[in-house]
Design a protein around this motif. Structure first.
Motif, PDB file in Angstrom:
ATOM      1  N   GLU A  84       0.833  -1.207   0.000  1.00 16.33           N
ATOM      2  CA  GLU A  84       0.000   0.000   0.000  1.00 16.33           C
ATOM      3  C   GLU A  84       0.867   1.256   0.000  1.00 16.33           C
ATOM      4  O   GLU A  84       0.556   2.251  -0.671  1.00 16.33           O
ATOM      5  CB  GLU A  84      -0.924  -0.015   1.226  1.00 16.33           C
ATOM      6  N   ILE A  85       1.981   1.196   0.730  1.00 21.37           N
ATOM      7  CA  ILE A  85       2.900   2.340   0.782  1.00 21.37           C
ATOM      8  C   ILE A  85       3.597   2.522  -0.566  1.00 21.37           C
ATOM      9  O   ILE A  85       3.798   3.658  -1.035  1.00 21.37           O
ATOM     10  CB  ILE A  85       3.920   2.151   1.920  1.00 21.37           C
ATOM     11  N   LEU A  86       3.972   1.403  -1.203  1.00 22.13           N
ATOM     12  CA  LEU A  86       4.595   1.487  -2.524  1.00 22.13           C
ATOM     13  C   LEU A  86       3.638   2.137  -3.529  1.00 22.13           C
ATOM     14  O   LEU A  86       4.049   2.978  -4.333  1.00 22.13           O
ATOM     15  CB  LEU A  86       4.998   0.097  -3.012  1.00 22.13           C
ATOM     16  N   ASN A  87       2.382   1.746  -3.486  1.00 24.38           N
ATOM     17  CA  ASN A  87       1.386   2.327  -4.391  1.00 24.38           C
ATOM     18  C   ASN A  87       1.241   3.822  -4.145  1.00 24.38           C
ATOM     19  O   ASN A  87       1.153   4.616  -5.099  1.00 24.38           O
ATOM     20  CB  ASN A  87       0.037   1.629  -4.214  1.00 24.38           C
ATOM     21  N   HIS A  88       1.224   4.212  -2.872  1.00 22.48           N
ATOM     22  CA  HIS A  88       1.115   5.632  -2.524  1.00 22.48           C
ATOM     23  C   HIS A  88       2.342   6.397  -3.029  1.00 22.48           C
ATOM     24  O   HIS A  88       2.212   7.501  -3.578  1.00 22.48           O
ATOM     25  CB  HIS A  88       0.986   5.790  -1.003  1.00 22.48           C
ATOM     26  N   ILE A  97      10.750   6.459   0.002  1.00 18.51           N
ATOM     27  CA  ILE A  97      10.760   5.464   1.067  1.00 18.51           C
ATOM     28  C   ILE A  97      12.191   5.265   1.571  1.00 18.51           C
ATOM     29  O   ILE A  97      13.132   5.194   0.775  1.00 18.51           O
ATOM     30  CB  ILE A  97      10.216   4.116   0.560  1.00 18.51           C
ATOM     31  N   ILE A  98      12.346   5.195   2.888  1.00 15.18           N
ATOM     32  CA  ILE A  98      13.590   4.713   3.481  1.00 15.18           C
ATOM     33  C   ILE A  98      13.242   3.427   4.218  1.00 15.18           C
ATOM     34  O   ILE A  98      12.518   3.446   5.215  1.00 15.18           O
ATOM     35  CB  ILE A  98      14.210   5.734   4.456  1.00 15.18           C
ATOM     36  N   TYR A  99      13.724   2.312   3.689  1.00 17.24           N
ATOM     37  CA  TYR A  99      13.414   1.012   4.280  1.00 17.24           C
ATOM     38  C   TYR A  99      14.565   0.547   5.160  1.00 17.24           C
ATOM     39  O   TYR A  99      15.708   0.448   4.698  1.00 17.24           O
ATOM     40  CB  TYR A  99      13.123  -0.027   3.197  1.00 17.24           C
ATOM     41  N   GLN A 133      10.816  -7.958   1.149  1.00 14.32           N
ATOM     42  CA  GLN A 133      10.496  -6.530   1.229  1.00 14.32           C
ATOM     43  C   GLN A 133      11.435  -5.718   0.336  1.00 14.32           C
ATOM     44  O   GLN A 133      11.006  -4.804  -0.373  1.00 14.32           O
ATOM     45  CB  GLN A 133      10.618  -6.047   2.684  1.00 14.32           C
ATOM     46  N   GLU A 134      12.725  -6.051   0.398  1.00 14.76           N
ATOM     47  CA  GLU A 134      13.698  -5.326  -0.427  1.00 14.76           C
ATOM     48  C   GLU A 134      13.392  -5.483  -1.913  1.00 14.76           C
ATOM     49  O   GLU A 134      13.480  -4.521  -2.686  1.00 14.76           O
ATOM     50  CB  GLU A 134      15.114  -5.808  -0.141  1.00 14.76           C
ATOM     51  N   LEU A 140      10.563   0.012  -7.428  1.00 15.61           N
ATOM     52  CA  LEU A 140      10.271   1.428  -7.587  1.00 15.61           C
ATOM     53  C   LEU A 140      11.361   2.089  -8.428  1.00 15.61           C
ATOM     54  O   LEU A 140      12.486   1.577  -8.521  1.00 15.61           O
ATOM     55  CB  LEU A 140      10.229   2.117  -6.222  1.00 15.61           C
ATOM     56  N   PRO A 141      11.075   3.245  -9.021  1.00  8.73           N
ATOM     57  CA  PRO A 141      12.151   4.016  -9.661  1.00  8.73           C
ATOM     58  C   PRO A 141      13.263   4.286  -8.635  1.00  8.73           C
ATOM     59  O   PRO A 141      12.981   4.518  -7.452  1.00  8.73           O
ATOM     60  CB  PRO A 141      11.447   5.310 -10.077  1.00  8.73           C
ATOM     61  N   SER A 142      14.515   4.230  -9.052  1.00  9.02           N
ATOM     62  CA  SER A 142      15.645   4.332  -8.126  1.00  9.02           C
ATOM     63  C   SER A 142      15.637   5.608  -7.296  1.00  9.02           C
ATOM     64  O   SER A 142      16.152   5.636  -6.174  1.00  9.02           O
ATOM     65  CB  SER A 142      16.960   4.232  -8.897  1.00  9.02           C
ATOM     66  N   SER A 143      15.049   6.676  -7.813  1.00 11.93           N
ATOM     67  CA  SER A 143      15.005   7.942  -7.075  1.00 11.93           C
ATOM     68  C   SER A 143      13.963   7.940  -5.967  1.00 11.93           C
ATOM     69  O   SER A 143      13.907   8.876  -5.165  1.00 11.93           O
ATOM     70  CB  SER A 143      14.700   9.096  -8.038  1.00 11.93           C
TER      71      SER A 143
END
Length: 280
Positions: A84-88, A97-99, A133-134, A140-143
């Motif tokens: 859900e966070i990735l979609n947002h 995101i900082i994982y 998770q990683e 996601l785009p690298s940025s």
């Protein structure tokens, strides 16, 4: 514009220190899992549990520029929340995101220390979850993301140091691994490093660990001696007849020298903070 930061898991050991590090400089919010009257009365901490919480309502309300993922709980539920966070993050123009990951993404290797670009290989359930998770985040785009992998994290109030002191107090066993070579850090140094990563708007994978390594047993024996703890019964656990590594080292994405740390500094940091706290 001041960055708005949301720390998921701000009530944990690392999350709490990270919150205190960032709060004076940014517009910082956090989530907590265990009900806390102190948090319930303010407008910057949100109760959230991966089992039942609705993360989208928090994200839509805050619209953070940075989301720091430091959640605990059911692995499958975590993965759902992270999706859900990735979609947002994808749908938001200005969100990163900082994982917070772990050395355990390499815990099935063991012959050498691991660097940022090494292939992931885990055999523990915890490590496999971090790998999953990683992999999801790296699509996601690298940025749009930073992955920070942590070694064993210590500090005067860290779970492992508290356990060591309790073992001394109760004349109990404390498990050490004489054939395991590890890297380490402190929660305070990691908080400073993440602060720097945000300030510089960095992306990619970072190993926030000491530049050197130490045997697991040697580390805790030295800390025990410096803290002058007595009556600890060290229980030696041998997973192999040879030395193995559960260690990460920075190589390709190194931070400036004043943001680096060594094992001796980690040990001294634990002892120094103990001395300061005892004087208050």
């Amino acid at each position: 514009m001041i960055n708005k930061i949301l720390i998921l898991g701000a009530d944990g050991f690392i999350g709490n220190i990270l919150y205190k590090e960032l709060f004076p400089y940014f517009d910082v919010y956090g989530t907590y899992r265990i009900p806390n009257p102190e948090f319930e009365t303010n407008k910057i901490m949100f109760e959230f549990d991966v089992k039942s919480g609705n993360i989208n309502s928090i994200l839509n309300k805050l619209k953070p520029n940075y989301i720091i993922l430091n959640l605990k709980g059911d692995y499958n539920k975590q993965l759902k929340v992270h999706q859900e966070i990735l979609n947002h993050t994808l749908s938001s123009e200005d969100c990163k995101i900082i994982y917070i990951s772990s050395v355990n993404v390499f815990d099935a290797k063991g012959k050498f220390p691991s660097y940022e670009n090494d292939s992931l290989l885990a055999d523990s359930e915890y490590g496999k979850n971090k790998v999953n998770q990683e992999k999801a985040i790296s699509k996601l785009p690298s940025s749009k993301y930073v992955i920070v992998r942590l070694p064993l994290v210590l500090g005067v109030n860290s779970p492992r140091i508290i356990q060591l002191k309790e073992a001394s107090k109760h004349k109990a066993e404390f498990e050490v691994y004489p054939n395991m070579i590890i890297s380490v850090s402190t929660a305070h140094k990691i908080a400073q490093q993440i602060h720097y990563i945000i300030n510089k708007d960095l992306s990619g994978i970072y190993h926030l660990s000491s530049n050197d390594m130490i045997h697991h047993s040697e580390l805790f024996e030295e800390i025990t001696n410096k803290l002058e703890l007595k009556n600890i019964v060290f229980k030696n656990i041998f997973k192999s007849n040879k030395d193995t590594y559960l260690a990460i080292l920075p190589k390709y994405n190194q931070l400036p020298e004043n943001y680096q740390i060594t094992t001796s500094q980690v040990i001294e940091d634990c002892v120094l903070k103990e001395e300061i706290s005892s004087l208050k």
